[in-house]
Write an enzyme that holds these catalytic residues in place. Structure first.
Site, short mmCIF file in Angstrom:
data_model
loop_
_atom_site.label_atom_id
_atom_site.label_comp_id
_atom_site.label_asym_id
_atom_site.label_seq_id
_atom_site.Cartn_x
_atom_site.Cartn_y
_atom_site.Cartn_z
N HIS A 156 0.76 -0.97 0.13
CA HIS A 156 0.05 0.21 -0.03
C HIS A 156 0.78 1.34 0.10
O HIS A 156 0.33 2.34 -0.34
CB HIS A 156 -1.10 0.19 1.26
CG HIS A 156 -0.46 0.31 2.70
ND1 HIS A 156 0.05 -0.87 3.48
CD2 HIS A 156 0.06 1.36 3.16
CE1 HIS A 156 0.37 -0.23 4.61
NE2 HIS A 156 0.13 0.90 4.26
N ASP A 194 0.13 -7.66 1.37
CA ASP A 194 0.43 -6.55 1.38
C ASP A 194 1.80 -6.19 1.69
O ASP A 194 2.53 -5.24 2.36
CB ASP A 194 -0.09 -5.55 2.71
CG ASP A 194 -0.17 -4.01 2.75
OD1 ASP A 194 0.24 -3.51 1.50
OD2 ASP A 194 -0.42 -3.41 3.58
N SER A 271 4.76 2.52 7.91
CA SER A 271 4.42 1.34 7.00
C SER A 271 5.79 0.94 6.07
O SER A 271 6.24 1.66 5.70
CB SER A 271 3.29 1.57 6.01
OG SER A 271 2.15 1.92 6.95
#
Length: 542
Positions: A156, A194, A271
């Site tokens: 992402h 992801d 992230s």
């Protein structure tokens, strides 16, 4: 005991001779001497006893070690040493996308002027002037796993939000160098976990981190999270592993992601950064947070390193992750009531079998209970998915299953998951009016009506049913039995406890037979995209 003694000499008493007086004085002194002697003896005995008790105590605790105050500097030094080894392998990632705007702002947009002026930094050339554009950025982190410049990050981070479209540019800053920006290219990505691998050409060997064994981590083990939250480069936070094996998405979206949970602070921008153990090894890739405010609230999640290792190896060698599948759908965790209804003590109940898949060719059907694969018992959907997805495509698996309480076997060839399921899952088109309350609803807490002829024919055709079958759910009672199971408006109830429901009359008759403490399993047909799929939902009636 406290004694107070007062001695007083009395002389010259009238009427007594010297001898008598001396005798009387002797009589007075004698008791005092006795008292003093008694006290002395008591004190001596008390001292001996006290000494004896002290000696006994010393003897009992002679091997005890005194408790020492731990030095906070020891843990601090450990953290500092870990950061010193890892931080050079953590990078800052800036993904940019150019957004084109094709219309000019109208006077009706006036209430939003301040917002757009701020968004475009007040530049008149960037207004909606029939073809303006602006740059949209997403910030994240990554960790270098190969000195040649291969970087593992989150999928992402390098895509455009929920669209999963690739961004236009990916730029990377190395630790300690905020000026030099290296253009990165995508090596491969895996939406299911992801994760993604990108590469930069830095012109020199880079410092690579070491992936550790996430399975060896225990709840309570110390970890450090490293990344660039809120664009603050090289930020380090400390915490512990607070849980393992967390499924925060559910269904098919989460079946390949079982997260490590940590209370080390993770915020937007973290992230893709590493979660590191006290051995300076990366044991997780920071991915998500549980929050109501959009920022850290004490719970963060990381993809385990053992999952990341498999994905990384597949992406750098083949550019994609290939997983096996056989074409069956099922509940991740069957309930005890469901297993009892199907006569099994463990296993996975098949909700549906996809047409044209290896499972259909092997003869598997809805309602079969898979109990083992290649002799290994399976008790949860995760176990079944893990075995099938890790099996090389083209190989065969030996399945043992129950059908109507009888044992059977089948050999099933494993196919490519992407070809069977596809990367894009169909949406859920159910009518979502959950506020309606059915009148009555019976013990199940739902209101139903008969299917139209067209509806019945469509469902029968798609699900390969023999004749008309099913009633459609029109309302669900909030907090009722069916609501707790996950039944929703628009679902079609095909059977109750394996007894076919062909009409409202059938439904009412079967529902009347259900009593408190009864096991109840419903076979539901649910529209998914343009087709229907089936699933079993069950529990024990309260």
């Amino acid at each position: 005991m406290l004694y107070t003694i007062s001695l007083k000499a009395v002389r010259g008493s009238p009427g007594l001779t010297e001898e008598a007086e001396m005798s009387r004085g002797s009589q007075r002194v004698l008791p005092a001497v006795v008292v003093v002697a008694t006290l002395g003896t008591g004190i001596l005995i008390g001292t001996l006893i006290s000494h004896g008790v002290r000696a006994a105590r010393n003897s009992v605790a002679s091997d005890a070690k005194p408790l020492l105050m731990p030095s906070p500097a020891q843990l601090s030094n450990s953290f500092a040493a870990i950061v010193n080894q890892v931080e050079d392998s953590v990078v800052n990632i800036n993904a940019e996308t150019t957004v084109h705007v094709s219309r000019r702002r109208s006077p009706d947009d006036a209430p939003f002027n301040d917002f757009f002026d701020h968004l475009f930094q007040g530049n008149p050339d960037s207004q909606f002037n029939g073809g303006g554009e602006f740059s949209r950025e997403s910030l994240g982190s990554g960790v270098i796993l190969d000195k040649s410049g291969y970087i593992l990050t989150n999928f992402h981070v390098i895509t455009q939000g929920s669209d999963d479209k690739p961004v236009d540019r990916i730029e990377v800053n190395l630790h300690g160098d905020e000026i030099t920006k290296f253009r990165a290219r995508v090596i491969g990505s895996d939406r299911w976990t992801d994760l993604a691998v990108i590469k930069i050409d830095a012109g020199k060997p880079l410092h690579a981190a070491q992936l550790g064994d996430s399975d060896s981590m225990r709840v309570g083990d110390w970890v450090l999270a490293v990344g660039s939250p809120f664009t603050l480069e090289s930020t380090v936070t400390a915490g512990i592993i607070s849980a393992k094996g967390r499924d925060i998405e559910g269904g098919t979206q989460g079946q390949f992601k079982r997260f490590l949970q940590t209370d080390a602070a993770i915020n937007p921008g973290n992230s893709g950064g590493p979660l590191v153990n006290l051995g300076s090894q990366v044991i997780g890739i920071n991915t998500a947070i549980a929050t109501h405010r959009g920022s850290y609230e004490g719970v963060g999640f990381a993809i385990p390193s053992n999952t990341a290792r498999k994905v990384y190896n597949a992406l750098v060698t083949a550019g994609a992750v290939r997983r096996g599948a056989i074409g069956v759908q099922f509940q991740a965790q069957p309930t005890a009531a469901m297993l009892r209804i199907f006569g099994a003590d463990h296993g996975i109940v098949i909700d549906s079998v996809q047409a044209g898949t290896p499972a259909e060719r092997a003869g598997l059907k809805r309602g079969d209970v898979i109990t083992s694969v290649n002799g290994q018992p399976v008790r949860t959907g995760d176990e079944l998915v893990g075995i099938v997805s890790d099996t090389e495509i083209g190989k065969r698996l030996h399945l043992e299953y129950l059908r109507d309480g009888k044992h059977a076997t089948a050999d099933v060839e494993v196919a490519d998951r992407n070809r069977i399921i596809g990367e894009n899952q169909p949406g859920d088109d159910r009518d979502g009016n959950e506020e309606a309350t059915p009148e009555g609803g019976g013990v199940l807490g739902v209101a139903v009506k008969n299917l139209s002829i067209d509806q019945a024919g469509e469902i029968a055709s798609q699900l390969h049913l023999d004749g008309k079958q099913g009633v459609v759910v029109t309302d669900v009672k909030p907090g009722g039995f069916a609501s707790d199971l996950g039944v929703g408006r628009g679902d079609v109830i095909l059977s109750i406890n394996r007894h076919t429901v062909a009409s409202v009359a059938d439904y009412n008759k079967l529902q009347e037979q259900l009593k408190s403490g009864t096991d109840v399993v419903l076979l539901i047909a649910r529209r998914s995209g343009r087709s229907f799929t089936t699933l079993y939902l069950g529990d024990r009636l309260p």
